[in-house]
Design an enzyme around this catalytic site. Structure first.
Site, PDB file in Angstrom:
ATOM      1  N   ASP A   1     -13.114 -47.366  13.438  1.00 14.86           N
ATOM      2  CA  ASP A   1     -12.770 -47.572  12.030  1.00 14.86           C
ATOM      3  C   ASP A   1     -13.914 -48.280  11.303  1.00 14.86           C
ATOM      4  O   ASP A   1     -15.074 -48.263  11.735  1.00 14.86           O
ATOM      5  CB  ASP A   1     -11.440 -48.353  11.956  1.00 14.86           C
ATOM      6  CG  ASP A   1     -10.630 -48.019  10.714  1.00 14.86           C
ATOM      7  OD1 ASP A   1     -10.959 -48.572   9.647  1.00 14.86           O
ATOM      8  OD2 ASP A   1      -9.693 -47.208  10.788  1.00 14.86           O
TER       9      ASP A   1
ATOM     10  N   ASP B   1     -11.355 -42.438   4.028  1.00 15.69           N
ATOM     11  CA  ASP B   1     -10.608 -43.467   3.307  1.00 15.69           C
ATOM     12  C   ASP B   1     -11.019 -43.520   1.838  1.00 15.69           C
ATOM     13  O   ASP B   1     -12.057 -42.970   1.431  1.00 15.69           O
ATOM     14  CB  ASP B   1     -10.870 -44.827   3.975  1.00 15.69           C
ATOM     15  CG  ASP B   1      -9.645 -45.725   3.940  1.00 15.69           C
ATOM     16  OD1 ASP B   1      -8.810 -45.562   3.031  1.00 15.69           O
ATOM     17  OD2 ASP B   1      -9.538 -46.611   4.812  1.00 15.69           O
ATOM     18  N   MET B   2     -10.223 -44.191   1.016  1.00 19.39           N
ATOM     19  CA  MET B   2     -10.512 -44.346  -0.416  1.00 19.39           C
ATOM     20  C   MET B   2      -9.733 -45.575  -0.880  1.00 19.39           C
ATOM     21  O   MET B   2      -8.550 -45.509  -1.120  1.00 19.39           O
ATOM     22  CB  MET B   2     -10.031 -43.086  -1.145  1.00 19.39           C
ATOM     23  CG  MET B   2     -10.536 -42.918  -2.545  1.00 19.39           C
ATOM     24  SD  MET B   2      -9.528 -43.775  -3.744  1.00 19.39           S
ATOM     25  CE  MET B   2      -8.169 -42.672  -3.932  1.00 19.39           C
TER      26      MET B   2
ATOM     27  N   ASP C   1      -0.471 -48.576   5.320  1.00 19.06           N
ATOM     28  CA  ASP C   1      -1.143 -49.688   5.998  1.00 19.06           C
ATOM     29  C   ASP C   1      -0.127 -50.641   6.619  1.00 19.06           C
ATOM     30  O   ASP C   1      -0.497 -51.539   7.351  1.00 19.06           O
ATOM     31  CB  ASP C   1      -2.037 -50.461   5.013  1.00 19.06           C
ATOM     32  CG  ASP C   1      -3.463 -49.922   5.024  1.00 19.06           C
ATOM     33  OD1 ASP C   1      -3.725 -48.948   5.757  1.00 19.06           O
ATOM     34  OD2 ASP C   1      -4.321 -50.478   4.297  1.00 19.06           O
TER      35      ASP C   1
END
Ligand code: GLA
Length: 724
Positions: A362, A474-475, A543
């Site tokens: 990640d 991701d953003m 999340d």
């Protein structure tokens, strides 16, 4: 089937479950006649009595009963009689009015791609198309309504093209879908929420006025989903009428249900017109994103299953459409930014031992990124953390029999990055205003072709630099500070141009790297929509990794999206978002209701936990194809304290039951299964028993009485065959 009665100028679109009828009216407008349960015939007796309605103007001086304001229309603008919320608005030298009159239509089999936008697909057997041209000669504009009918899939896909004639036109609004229905006693169902609390099922009573959800964030957002359903008040999982509508778009959108004074209902779905405009030079055209509508009289289970199947078979593409998704370990909650190659490989060794198939690295592997304050844009490996580079790590992982996945956040740029120092003008910025920060980062201006080209080149090189099997895209912030003027375009075009830029990048990477499994993410489910799923077949659902919080998030998500699209990870306790301590068993069972993954420090676990995880993974491998390709049911439970789900295919049925809190003197829990073959025998090892399908569906199962918080169980029923 799409039928056309030339004499009556009547279109009848029929699937196995619904009919959709339109007719050209006496003034040339396209009228919506009916959408609902399939009818074979549509006679002459259905036209409502014509009334002279006060304050409803019309085009005929002597025919006072005709007004656009009181008719059900297919696609309408304001200004010439219809006072309801419009589907299209434009402005040109000819003014702002738009009188859309039927001009022509075409029918064919198959479906073309929507230029530059994500779209559903189907072959000539699966889909039939109808294009209807509506014209305003005064504006010299042609609006084409596209209807793509997936007969067996029970889905009607719509979109709109606006073509300017000899005159330039400024399009100020262009919805993908407008649908006028009689306002019955419906309820509106939507998915709302917030960061780490996505997809909460929300129910609103429909009454005069408007219910509207929308986004101006430059993304669909955590707080709303481009989806609305209208359901009869008695609609439940297995009964009742439900109309559903979806938008295939990831940017600013709006969805509304409006009830007018005469109890007409108008549903609208499309790009948000707040801050939107599109300039069409003479003979230029604009395509709206695609919208989907469906109808069932069999409740929400059927609505969801129709949507799940359609996404799996007609939206998601490529290698992974039919392929089992790997069980992964993600190092984010295990290490955050604090890792070395040694630490990652120690994690990978444990991952391999328990049966994990994919190791995902990640955030934090690039530039100087030891916190979330810098380096976005600098996609070069940090060799202090990874001396062997990405290639070295990928090779080590592959040698251990693991696949390698990588996190990127390409749409972003940190102020503290080499990319920003070289190209400060690439960050979205309103001239004369200071930046607005979010997570200390800025957004790259994807409305600029050169920025998109740069990203395509950089990412292509990056993804080729090592054996990369998976990418998490991701953003982590939304867009602000829109420039007033950019590359000769007006500010109102910015957001849609950004989306077209993003879709171009994603399409290019999808084509170049068919073997890479892409998972999209925006701080979890901040851009979990049909647009992204066209390029990236799975999404990080939220999340919030707490198993109990995940129940409502995943259940809300399941209303539309199939389980195979949902990333669902087992994380450590106390949970990092909410501090809750739940049993590993429950965390495993909730993870198995999606694409199972692990996101915790396996090296910190004792042998008992590791053994339990290994067992979970073994079980998941046995049920994976059922979970990922089977049919999903939300089962009825006695209270909100309990959740029960069934996933089944031809071979087996997996029952998951979770009770969140123990209660004194609690009633016995019972569940009735669904969708089984009534005459087949199903064996459950854990129960040491066999049952016929009809017993499990009609009598149901009484579950063990256990006094434990966050209790869960999973029963796997194997289909043994039919009774002789
Ligand atoms: C987002 C994602 C997380 C993680 C972090 C990394 O919040 O949702 O899963 O990848 O970014 O910064």
């Amino acid at each position: 089937m799409i039928g056309y009665d030339e004499e009556r100028q009547l279109f009848h679109l029929k699937t196995e479950k619904f009919s959709y009828l339109m007719q050209v009216s006496e003034d040339g407008s396209l009228i919506h006649r009916y959408f609902g349960k399939r009818v074979e015939h549509y006679g002459l007796g259905h036209n409502p009595p014509k009334l002279d309605r006060s304050f409803s103007p019309g085009p005929f001086a002597k025919e006072r009963t005709f007004s656009l304001d009181t008719l059900s229309l297919e696609y309408s603008s304001n200004g010439l009689g219809d006072f309801r919320t419009s589907a299209i608005e434009l402005r040109s030298e000819a003014g702002v009015n738009l009188a859309l009159k039927y001009q022509d239509h075409r029918q064919y089999r198959g479906k073309p791609r929507l230029p530059g936008l994500p779209s559903s697909y189907g072959n000539q057997e699966e889909v039939e198309s109808l294009e209807i041209d509506l014209r305003d000669d005064c504006q010299d504009v042609t609006v084409t309504l596209f209807y793509y009918l997936f007969e067996r899939a029970n889905m009607l896909v719509r979109s709109v093209r606006v073509r300017a004639g000899a005159r330039a036109v400024k399009l100020q609004k262009c919805l993908s879908l407008m649908l006028d229905l009689p306002a019955r006693d419906f309820k509106i169902h939507s998915l709302t929420g917030r960061y780490a609390y996505e997809k909460e099922r929300t129910l609103t009573k429909l009454q005069q006025g408007s219910y509207r959800i929308s986004s101006v964030r430059g993304a669909s957002g955590h707080a709303q989903t481009p989806f609305l359903a209208l359901a009869a008040p008695d609609a439940g999982e297995d009964r009742g009428e439900v109309y559903s509508s979806h938008l295939v778009y990831s940017g600013n959108f709006q969805a509304f249900a409006e009830v007018g004074p005469l109890k007409t209902l108008r549903l609208g779905l499309g790009i948000n017109d707040t801050g939107f405009a599109w300039h069409l030079a003479p003979h230029e055209e604009f395509y709206s994103p695609e919208a989907w509508i469906s109808y069932t009289d069999a409740g929400f289970a059927d609505m969801s299953q129709t949507s799940h199947r359609f996404i799996k078979e007609h939206l998601v593409r490529g290698t992974f459409q039919q392929e089992l998704r790997p069980i992964l370990l993600n190092n984010w909650e295990a290490t955050y930014f604090d890792f070395s190659e040694e630490k990652l490989l120690a994690l990978a060794d444990k991952a391999r031992e328990v049966g994990i198939e994919l190791f995902v690295l990640d955030d934090g592997w690039f530039g100087e990124r030891n916190s979330d304050t810098c380096s976005l844009g600098d996609w070069q490996v940090n060799s202090k953390k990874l001396p062997g580079g990405l290639k070295g790590l990928a090779d080590e992982l592959h040698q251990r029999g693991l696949k390698f996945g990588l996190w990127v956040e390409p749409e972003m740029i940190s102020e503290d990055s080499d990319l920003y120092r070289q190209h400060p003008d690439w960050a979205v910025r309103a001239e004369g205003y200071a930046h607005t920060y979010s997570r200390e980062q800025l957004v790259l201006d994807l409305s600029k072709a050169e920025v998109c080209d740069y990203l395509i080149d950089t990412l292509t090189e990056l993804f080729k630099s090592a054996r990369i099997d998976y990418v998490k895209w991701d953003m982590n912030r939304n867009i602000t500070n829109i420039p007033a003027q950019f590359s000769n375009h007006e500010r109102e075009e910015f957001h849609h141009r950004y989306m077209l830029g993003l879709y171009r990048i994603l399409e290019s990477l999808y084509q170049t790297f068919p073997h890479i499994l892409f998972e999209s993410c925006s701080g979890g489910g901040g851009r979990y929509d049909l647009g992204m799923l066209h390029y990236m077949p799975q999404t990080w659902t939220s999340d919030d990794t707490d198993a109990i919080a995940r129940l409502s998030i995943q259940e809300g998500t399941s209303l539309i999206y199939p389980l195979i699209t949902m990333g669902a990870h087992v994380s450590a306790v106390p949970n990092h978002q909410v501090g809750r301590i739940t049993p590993l068993r429950t965390r495993g069972h909730v993870g198995m209701l999606g694409n199972l993954g692990y996101e915790l420090d396996l090296t910190a676990l004792g042998p008992k936990d590791l053994e339990e995880i290994a067992q979970q993974i073994k079980t998941y491998k046995e049920i994976r194809s059922t979970v990922q390709f089977g049919t999903f049911h939300r089962l009825e439970t006695r209270s909100n304290n309990e959740h029960a789900y069934l996933i089944l295919d031809e071979q087996q049925a997996v029952l998951t039951y979770i009770k969140t809190l123990a209660q004194p003197e609690a009633p016995l829990s019972q569940v009735r299964l669904k969708g089984l073959d009534p005459h087949a025998l199903y064996t459950c090892e854990a129960l040491g028993s066999s049952y016929y399908g009809d017993e499990l569906m009609n009598i149901g199962l009484t579950l063990p009485y256990v006094q434990e918080d966050f209790y869960s169980l999973q029963y796997i029923f194997t289909k043994k065959g039919e009774k002789r």
